[in-house]
Design a protein around this motif. Sequence first.
Motif, PDB file in Angstrom:
ATOM      1  N   ARG A 171     -22.477  -4.380  -8.674  1.00 56.72           N
ATOM      2  CA  ARG A 171     -22.479  -2.918  -8.612  1.00 56.72           C
ATOM      3  C   ARG A 171     -23.267  -2.397  -7.418  1.00 56.72           C
ATOM      4  O   ARG A 171     -23.014  -1.287  -6.947  1.00 56.72           O
ATOM      5  CB  ARG A 171     -23.060  -2.371  -9.929  1.00 56.72           C
ATOM      6  N   MET A 172     -24.193  -3.180  -6.920  1.00 54.24           N
ATOM      7  CA  MET A 172     -25.011  -2.786  -5.767  1.00 54.24           C
ATOM      8  C   MET A 172     -24.634  -3.606  -4.527  1.00 54.24           C
ATOM      9  O   MET A 172     -25.502  -4.048  -3.774  1.00 54.24           O
ATOM     10  CB  MET A 172     -26.500  -2.956  -6.084  1.00 54.24           C
ATOM     11  N   ASP A 173     -23.362  -3.824  -4.329  1.00 59.38           N
ATOM     12  CA  ASP A 173     -22.890  -4.571  -3.156  1.00 59.38           C
ATOM     13  C   ASP A 173     -23.304  -3.804  -1.886  1.00 59.38           C
ATOM     14  O   ASP A 173     -22.987  -2.623  -1.722  1.00 59.38           O
ATOM     15  CB  ASP A 173     -21.380  -4.738  -3.218  1.00 59.38           C
ATOM     16  N   LEU A 174     -23.992  -4.490  -0.994  1.00 62.60           N
ATOM     17  CA  LEU A 174     -24.516  -3.861   0.235  1.00 62.60           C
ATOM     18  C   LEU A 174     -23.534  -3.926   1.390  1.00 62.60           C
ATOM     19  O   LEU A 174     -23.818  -3.372   2.462  1.00 62.60           O
ATOM     20  CB  LEU A 174     -25.825  -4.546   0.648  1.00 62.60           C
ATOM     21  N   GLY A 175     -22.411  -4.569   1.197  1.00 64.50           N
ATOM     22  CA  GLY A 175     -21.445  -4.674   2.277  1.00 64.50           C
ATOM     23  C   GLY A 175     -21.795  -5.801   3.241  1.00 64.50           C
ATOM     24  O   GLY A 175     -22.582  -6.704   2.945  1.00 64.50           O
ATOM     25  N   GLU A 176     -21.208  -5.728   4.426  1.00 65.25           N
ATOM     26  CA  GLU A 176     -21.404  -6.785   5.425  1.00 65.25           C
ATOM     27  C   GLU A 176     -22.716  -6.560   6.170  1.00 65.25           C
ATOM     28  O   GLU A 176     -23.075  -5.430   6.526  1.00 65.25           O
ATOM     29  CB  GLU A 176     -20.235  -6.791   6.419  1.00 65.25           C
ATOM     30  N   CYS A 177     -23.422  -7.655   6.418  1.00 70.36           N
ATOM     31  CA  CYS A 177     -24.700  -7.588   7.135  1.00 70.36           C
ATOM     32  C   CYS A 177     -24.457  -7.255   8.603  1.00 70.36           C
ATOM     33  O   CYS A 177     -23.434  -7.632   9.191  1.00 70.36           O
ATOM     34  CB  CYS A 177     -25.444  -8.908   7.011  1.00 70.36           C
ATOM     35  N   LEU A 178     -25.414  -6.526   9.185  1.00 67.49           N
ATOM     36  CA  LEU A 178     -25.278  -6.124  10.580  1.00 67.49           C
ATOM     37  C   LEU A 178     -25.461  -7.304  11.539  1.00 67.49           C
ATOM     38  O   LEU A 178     -25.018  -7.225  12.691  1.00 67.49           O
ATOM     39  CB  LEU A 178     -26.298  -5.034  10.912  1.00 67.49           C
ATOM     40  N   LYS A 179     -26.085  -8.361  11.067  1.00 68.70           N
ATOM     41  CA  LYS A 179     -26.314  -9.524  11.926  1.00 68.70           C
ATOM     42  C   LYS A 179     -25.307 -10.627  11.602  1.00 68.70           C
ATOM     43  O   LYS A 179     -24.568 -10.546  10.631  1.00 68.70           O
ATOM     44  CB  LYS A 179     -27.741 -10.044  11.756  1.00 68.70           C
ATOM     45  N   VAL A 180     -25.301 -11.649  12.433  1.00 70.09           N
ATOM     46  CA  VAL A 180     -24.301 -12.711  12.338  1.00 70.09           C
ATOM     47  C   VAL A 180     -24.628 -13.630  11.166  1.00 70.09           C
ATOM     48  O   VAL A 180     -25.770 -14.092  11.022  1.00 70.09           O
ATOM     49  CB  VAL A 180     -24.247 -13.516  13.655  1.00 70.09           C
ATOM     50  N   HIS A 181     -23.624 -13.890  10.354  1.00 68.72           N
ATOM     51  CA  HIS A 181     -23.707 -14.862   9.260  1.00 68.72           C
ATOM     52  C   HIS A 181     -22.702 -15.978   9.553  1.00 68.72           C
ATOM     53  O   HIS A 181     -21.514 -15.719   9.719  1.00 68.72           O
ATOM     54  CB  HIS A 181     -23.370 -14.212   7.921  1.00 68.72           C
ATOM     55  N   ASP A 182     -23.190 -17.193   9.594  1.00 68.46           N
ATOM     56  CA  ASP A 182     -22.303 -18.320   9.876  1.00 68.46           C
ATOM     57  C   ASP A 182     -22.905 -19.567   9.236  1.00 68.46           C
ATOM     58  O   ASP A 182     -24.074 -19.911   9.473  1.00 68.46           O
ATOM     59  CB  ASP A 182     -22.143 -18.526  11.382  1.00 68.46           C
ATOM     60  N   LEU A 183     -22.117 -20.238   8.427  1.00 66.31           N
ATOM     61  CA  LEU A 183     -22.600 -21.439   7.757  1.00 66.31           C
ATOM     62  C   LEU A 183     -22.870 -22.571   8.738  1.00 66.31           C
ATOM     63  O   LEU A 183     -23.756 -23.407   8.508  1.00 66.31           O
ATOM     64  CB  LEU A 183     -21.570 -21.884   6.708  1.00 66.31           C
ATOM     65  N   ALA A 184     -22.118 -22.616   9.829  1.00 73.04           N
ATOM     66  CA  ALA A 184     -22.351 -23.660  10.833  1.00 73.04           C
ATOM     67  C   ALA A 184     -23.720 -23.476  11.504  1.00 73.04           C
ATOM     68  O   ALA A 184     -24.446 -24.452  11.758  1.00 73.04           O
ATOM     69  CB  ALA A 184     -21.246 -23.645  11.886  1.00 73.04           C
ATOM     70  N   LEU A 185     -24.082 -22.231  11.759  1.00 75.34           N
ATOM     71  CA  LEU A 185     -25.411 -21.970  12.333  1.00 75.34           C
ATOM     72  C   LEU A 185     -26.504 -22.341  11.344  1.00 75.34           C
ATOM     73  O   LEU A 185     -27.570 -22.833  11.742  1.00 75.34           O
ATOM     74  CB  LEU A 185     -25.522 -20.499  12.738  1.00 75.34           C
ATOM     75  N   ARG A 186     -26.262 -22.098  10.051  1.00 77.25           N
ATOM     76  CA  ARG A 186     -27.250 -22.493   9.044  1.00 77.25           C
ATOM     77  C   ARG A 186     -27.414 -24.013   9.022  1.00 77.25           C
ATOM     78  O   ARG A 186     -28.545 -24.523   8.909  1.00 77.25           O
ATOM     79  CB  ARG A 186     -26.821 -21.990   7.670  1.00 77.25           C
TER      80      ARG A 186
END
Length: 391
Positions: free
Chosen positions: A52-67
Amino acid sequence: MPDYFNLQGSVRKAPHSPSRDTTRQRIKFSDDRVCKSHLLNCCPHDVLSGTRMDLGECLKVHDLALRADYEIASKEQDFFFELDAMDHLQSFIADCDRRTEVAKKRLAETQEEISAEVAAKAERVHELNEEIGKLLAKVEQLGAEGNVEESQKVMDEVEKARAKKREAEEVYRNSMPASSFQQQKLRVCEVCSAYLGLHDNDRRLADHFGGKLHLGFIEIREKLEELKRVVAEKQEKRNQERLKRREEREREEREKLRRSRSHSKNPKRSRSREHRRHRSRSMSRERKRRTRSKSREKRHRHRSRSSSRSRSRSHQRSGHSSRDRSRERSRRRSSKERFRDQDLASRDRDRNSRDRSPRDRDRKDKKRSYESANGRSEDRRSSEEREAGEI
């Protein structure tokens, strides 16, 4: 097939779209554009996604390969990304706590005020409701995992909590009028800031406390506490290392100061050092003096040679001039003697002329003239012989 179109018809980016791949190839995990909370698997945008409190897409880059790159690199080097993630989660939790306080104030304004004693009894009912909801959520989780025995034990705890709840509700009902007791009393969840009812049934409580929203906030808050602990430990470690380096520098400075004082207190060592310095200086001065004396000797030799040559030349000139002067003196002396002899001869002639006859006088005059002539020739010869001898 996943739908990448929203209701307005705009295209959403697929999880593995070419633009994301090019972005991942273009940047590294240490770039400022990469979400450090995502690298630590605690970004609220990922945790609360689909709630119910979905914040949407993050302004910064999300990538599993970078993690994955970060997890491999962090084994060899400490990047201290926990501090950035902690600041991010602290900001999010502070915003959530502000919303909780606002909801509490709104409830206080809309609901009837009750005494402190009745409020404490209602709070006891809410606490039992929360306990029952958490236990039921745990039972569902254990049942999904296939752990039947543990889930049965938890159900026994649920029954005990329900019995306590019935007793607390009875106490609360006796302290309130019938009209007021039937009114729904709401409470704000301290974890996720959701509204909870005093008379919610077990299913509603289980759905809330076992739901993704409540569990997501629990995960975020636990992760924040863990990050605080890790950051505090790392900061303490860095402070200790910094303090250790400072102590080492101070120790080195004290050692240098002690050495300088010991050198100053030891006169023999200082004297020997001063003697060596003085000796080196004197040797350098002696070398300079020798070089200067050698240059002076060279110049003196050159000058002496030139002066000797000039003296020899002047001596030769002076010898010639002395010879000339001696010749001139001899000539002057001979001329003076001749004049004197002539004067004496003239005087003798006058005397004889007075004494003798004119004839004898004539004879004597002739003789004197002859002798004088012979004397002049002899004098001339003698002077020429002297000149030849001098030469």
